[in-house]
Design a protein around this motif. Structure first.
Motif, mmCIF file in Angstrom:
data_model
loop_
_atom_site.group_PDB
_atom_site.id
_atom_site.type_symbol
_atom_site.label_atom_id
_atom_site.label_comp_id
_atom_site.label_asym_id
_atom_site.label_seq_id
_atom_site.Cartn_x
_atom_site.Cartn_y
_atom_site.Cartn_z
ATOM 1 N N GLY A 29 0.817 -1.207 0.000
ATOM 2 C CA GLY A 29 0.000 0.000 0.000
ATOM 3 C C GLY A 29 0.853 1.260 0.000
ATOM 4 N N ALA A 30 0.217 2.401 -0.165
ATOM 5 C CA ALA A 30 0.935 3.674 -0.217
ATOM 6 C C ALA A 30 1.620 3.968 1.111
ATOM 7 N N GLN A 31 2.833 4.484 1.041
ATOM 8 C CA GLN A 31 3.629 4.718 2.253
ATOM 9 C C GLN A 31 3.569 6.160 2.753
ATOM 10 N N HIS A 32 3.091 7.046 1.928
ATOM 11 C CA HIS A 32 2.933 8.454 2.335
ATOM 12 C C HIS A 32 4.217 9.076 2.834
ATOM 13 N N TRP A 33 5.269 8.916 2.064
ATOM 14 C CA TRP A 33 6.535 9.561 2.424
ATOM 15 C C TRP A 33 6.571 10.989 1.911
ATOM 16 N N TRP A 34 7.468 11.867 2.434
ATOM 17 C CA TRP A 34 8.378 11.626 3.538
ATOM 18 C C TRP A 34 7.702 12.093 4.814
ATOM 19 N N PRO A 35 7.886 11.435 5.942
ATOM 20 C CA PRO A 35 7.306 11.964 7.172
ATOM 21 C C PRO A 35 7.909 13.324 7.500
ATOM 22 N N GLY A 36 7.078 14.299 7.765
ATOM 23 C CA GLY A 36 7.581 15.636 8.063
ATOM 24 C C GLY A 36 6.548 16.680 7.700
ATOM 25 N N ASP A 37 6.522 17.769 8.447
ATOM 26 C CA ASP A 37 5.479 18.782 8.281
ATOM 27 C C ASP A 37 5.871 19.924 7.363
ATOM 28 N N SER A 38 7.108 19.956 6.952
ATOM 29 C CA SER A 38 7.562 21.066 6.104
ATOM 30 C C SER A 38 8.742 20.621 5.256
ATOM 31 N N ARG A 39 9.034 21.410 4.238
ATOM 32 C CA ARG A 39 10.204 21.096 3.407
ATOM 33 C C ARG A 39 11.461 21.051 4.267
ATOM 34 N N PHE A 40 11.572 22.011 5.153
ATOM 35 C CA PHE A 40 12.777 22.080 5.972
ATOM 36 C C PHE A 40 12.901 20.883 6.908
ATOM 37 N N GLU A 41 11.791 20.488 7.471
ATOM 38 C CA GLU A 41 11.842 19.326 8.364
ATOM 39 C C GLU A 41 12.295 18.080 7.604
ATOM 40 N N ILE A 42 11.857 17.967 6.372
ATOM 41 C CA ILE A 42 12.279 16.836 5.544
ATOM 42 C C ILE A 42 13.780 16.908 5.279
ATOM 43 N N MET A 43 14.265 18.090 5.023
ATOM 44 C CA MET A 43 15.705 18.263 4.777
ATOM 45 C C MET A 43 16.519 17.870 6.006
ATOM 46 N N VAL A 44 16.042 18.310 7.158
ATOM 47 C CA VAL A 44 16.729 17.963 8.404
ATOM 48 C C VAL A 44 16.713 16.450 8.607
ATOM 49 N N GLY A 45 15.556 15.850 8.386
ATOM 50 C CA GLY A 45 15.437 14.405 8.546
ATOM 51 C C GLY A 45 16.366 13.652 7.608
ATOM 52 N N ALA A 46 16.545 14.174 6.403
ATOM 53 C CA ALA A 46 17.399 13.507 5.419
ATOM 54 C C ALA A 46 18.847 13.458 5.904
ATOM 55 N N VAL A 47 19.293 14.510 6.551
ATOM 56 C CA VAL A 47 20.659 14.522 7.078
ATOM 57 C C VAL A 47 20.770 13.621 8.308
ATOM 58 N N LEU A 48 19.783 13.732 9.182
ATOM 59 C CA LEU A 48 19.871 12.981 10.439
ATOM 60 C C LEU A 48 19.709 11.481 10.259
ATOM 61 N N THR A 49 19.056 11.069 9.214
ATOM 62 C CA THR A 49 18.816 9.633 9.040
ATOM 63 C C THR A 49 19.960 8.915 8.343
ATOM 64 N N GLN A 50 21.038 9.621 8.089
ATOM 65 C CA GLN A 50 22.195 8.960 7.463
ATOM 66 C C GLN A 50 22.671 7.790 8.317
ATOM 67 N N ASN A 51 22.557 6.622 7.772
ATOM 68 C CA ASN A 51 22.971 5.385 8.455
ATOM 69 C C ASN A 51 22.376 5.278 9.856
ATOM 70 N N THR A 52 21.150 5.668 9.995
ATOM 71 C CA THR A 52 20.517 5.740 11.313
ATOM 72 C C THR A 52 19.039 5.367 11.231
ATOM 73 N N ALA A 53 18.583 4.635 12.227
ATOM 74 C CA ALA A 53 17.180 4.226 12.275
ATOM 75 C C ALA A 53 16.280 5.454 12.434
ATOM 76 N N TRP A 54 15.172 5.458 11.726
ATOM 77 C CA TRP A 54 14.292 6.618 11.710
ATOM 78 C C TRP A 54 13.721 6.957 13.091
ATOM 79 N N THR A 55 13.462 5.970 13.899
ATOM 80 C CA THR A 55 12.902 6.238 15.237
ATOM 81 C C THR A 55 13.834 7.133 16.037
#
Length: 230
Positions: A29-55
């Motif tokens: 089913g659809a995954q509804h990515w990326w989790p995040g409320d704004s473009r900036f939050e998505i950008m931050v998440g992209a850096v922080l998730t480098q080799n790291t579990a999303w939780t």
DNA sequence: ACCCAGGGTCATA
DNA sequence: TATGACCATGGG
């Protein structure tokens, strides 16, 4: 070369990228990515998730939110010590504090999120990769998920998955694979968005290139299951 | 106790 | 070009 007959074409026609996509979509089913409320939050998440579990990333982002520091300006302004402290749950916090600051400093210089959104995809991507701490994958996460650009993200899951399906070798260069997927599927940000999310979902679930892969059989895309399972 | 996660950079060869 | 070390937390 025996004289025995062979199946026409191949014993099992290699599935197209489209077919695999449809399979994954039907299965998960659809995954509804990326989790995040704004473009900036998505950008931050992209850096922080480098080799790291999303939780773990979620906790770090929550810290930034509680500190009202989820803006480029606030992060540039924040004391390095404090920033690293907020990022602690996401791991590599000293490294990521610098990378995040680099990205935010760059954003401010570039005129903010709105200015970035006006750039063409090629330039945006190149500019992102030029930021110290943002590599090709993180840049493409941002281009695709924060700015809706038709860029296909290549990650470890993608390599393992398609190598297992016999559709790639797995050790191709990043750009080689990206172009391969983009040319095959056609520039479609919505499809790229969902496709990558589904690959990660499938990989996170069970598939880890083990001898047995329940997820692949469940999805009906495991090579080993092609003859037995539906 | 061990393995790994939605990578990237840097030092060597 | 291509490996290997390093970064660090939290969950299985």
């Amino acid at each position: 070369m025996t004289s025995s007959r062979r199946k026409k074409a191949s014993r099992r026609t290699s599935p197209s990228l489209r077919a695999v996509y449809q399979r994954l979509l039907r299965t998960y089913g659809a995954q509804h990515w990326w989790p995040g409320d704004s473009r900036f939050e998505i950008m931050v998440g992209a850096v922080l998730t480098q080799n790291t579990a999303w939780t773990n990333v979620e906790r770090a982002i929550a810290n930034l939110k509680h500190a009202r520091a989820l803006t480029p300006e606030a992060i540039v302004r924040a004391p390095p010590r404090r920033l690293a402290q907020w990022l602690k749950p996401s791991g590599y916090f000293n490294v990521k504090a610098k990378r995040l600051r680099n990205m935010c400093q760059w954003m401010v210089e570039q005129g903010g999120v709105g200015a970035l959104a006006r750039r063409n995809t090629h330039d945006l991507r190149a500019a992102l990769i030029a930021v110290h701490g943002i590599g090709p994958e993180t840049a493409d996460d941002i281009a695709l998920y924060a700015f809706d650009r038709p860029v296909f993200v290549i990650d470890a899951y993608t390599r393992r998955f398609f190598a297992r399906l016999g559709m790639i070798k797995g050790d191709e260069g990043y750009e080689t694979l990206r172009h391969m997927f983009e040319d095959d599927l056609g520039a479609d940000a919505q499809v790229f968005n969902e496709y990558h999310a589904l690959i990660v979902r499938h990989g996170k679930d069970v598939c880890r290139m083990r001898p047995r892969c329940d997820a692949c059989r469940f999805a009906g895309i495991c090579p080993a299951a092609s003859t037995s399972q539906r």
